[in-house]
Design an enzyme around this catalytic site. Sequence first.
Site, PDB file in Angstrom:
ATOM      1  N   LYS A 115      45.213  -8.824  17.152  1.00  7.34           N
ATOM      2  CA  LYS A 115      46.643  -8.827  16.813  1.00  7.34           C
ATOM      3  C   LYS A 115      47.244  -7.431  16.891  1.00  7.34           C
ATOM      4  CE  LYS A 115      47.200 -13.064  14.236  1.00  7.34           C
ATOM      5  NZ  LYS A 115      47.554 -13.731  12.991  1.00  7.34           N
ATOM      6  N   LYS A 217      42.209 -19.670  23.501  1.00  5.73           N
ATOM      7  CA  LYS A 217      42.564 -20.536  22.369  1.00  5.73           C
ATOM      8  C   LYS A 217      44.006 -21.038  22.508  1.00  5.73           C
ATOM      9  CE  LYS A 217      43.471 -18.633  18.387  1.00  5.73           C
ATOM     10  NZ  LYS A 217      43.490 -17.914  17.121  1.00  5.73           N
ATOM     11  N   LYS A 220      50.158 -20.182  19.181  1.00  8.05           N
ATOM     12  CA  LYS A 220      51.615 -20.121  19.069  1.00  8.05           C
ATOM     13  C   LYS A 220      52.183 -19.010  19.932  1.00  8.05           C
ATOM     14  CE  LYS A 220      51.256 -21.166  14.113  1.00  8.05           C
ATOM     15  NZ  LYS A 220      51.144 -20.583  12.777  1.00  8.05           N
TER      16      LYS A 220
END
Length: 354
Positions: A115, A217, A220
């Site tokens: 992230k 994966k 969002k």
Amino acid sequence: MSEFKPLVFSGVQPTGNLHLGNYLGAIRKFVALQEKNDCMYCVVDLHALTAQLVHEDMIGQIRSITAAFLAAGIDPKQHIVFNQSQVPQHAELAWIFNCVARIGWMNRMTQFKDKAGKDREQASLGLYAYPSLMAADILVYRATHVPVGEDQKQHLELTRDIAMKFNMDFMEKIRPTGLGIDITVGDEPVHAYFPMVEPLIDGPAPRVMSLKDGSKKMSKSDPSDLSRINLMDDSDAISKKIRKAKTDPDALPSEVDGLKGRPEADNLVGIFAALADKTKADVLAEFGGQQFSVFKPALVDLAVEVLAPINAEMRRLMDDPGHIDAVLRDGGERARARAEKTMTEVRDIIGFVR
Ligand code: TYM
């Protein structure tokens, strides 16, 4: 010997649309677990600040996750549904855990690395300390079981490390309070205040992958909307996305072993199995030898059958924000009472004056 009372806890961040990965990896399991367990399900709004501080529609996002919980079938009367910021004890325990956890432990967190990206110096301190707040979410209720997708496994291992270090460091202080419980860790007896949480990750779809790339994966944040099925997608969108999903040219195998090296086929079979409450072996017993031209329409029908009622109920609930807010307020109140009991004990164990 007394034991920790089983308690299920899990959380979902109010950031962006929920997708099939969130549903199959987490929410569907939340629903199944409520039959036999005391459960707490939390919209983790404090966590949502870690990657992005200002959100255009934070209230709407919190309501939409809550609506998804309720639409999927979670009973907020029998269990507790709430948003994290209503219970300040989460942040209080997180601070204590920041002082328990070691920097070396945080440095190993792969989610932080993903992230934060290349410019780590610019990531928020909150993003770095994120797993400590997650441990606090769970342990402020002394919860024992946590249903999550596979991407959260490392965070739950860290939660166990934090619990263990707290238990060890404060062992002599816990004993005289009579608040501890004897547990066995490995073969060692430990007088513990916090339980060793059990991650509940199993199932046919612990890691739902992108429909466009079986090595990534479902997420969002993927720029391609075709990579994921959103819980708010209508039947046409679901059908289009599954029809356009990447596959290989071969027929489906008859055995699970035959899915090795075929990530896209493996993913679609896993999704089918999870939606149908079956195993991958069951699905291959039915579709082994068939082409994707046969399997995909069957998957579309199943996905629409499962998701359309949830989608419709979410929309209905979103039209009544007053009801959603009342559910969160009621859940928040009940959660606060439980969390305050733990924090009173933790403050006593540490030795704060009150
Ligand atoms: P979040 O909000 O990213 O995701 C919510 C849940 O969905 C699961 N999930 C997936 N499962 C399978 N396949 C996927 N592609 C997929 N993508 C997401 C996640 O594993 C998660 O279970 N850190 C957590 C929120 C959290 C939490 C907690 C969870 C905060 N405190 C305490 C459990 C207990 C997160 O960011 O989830």
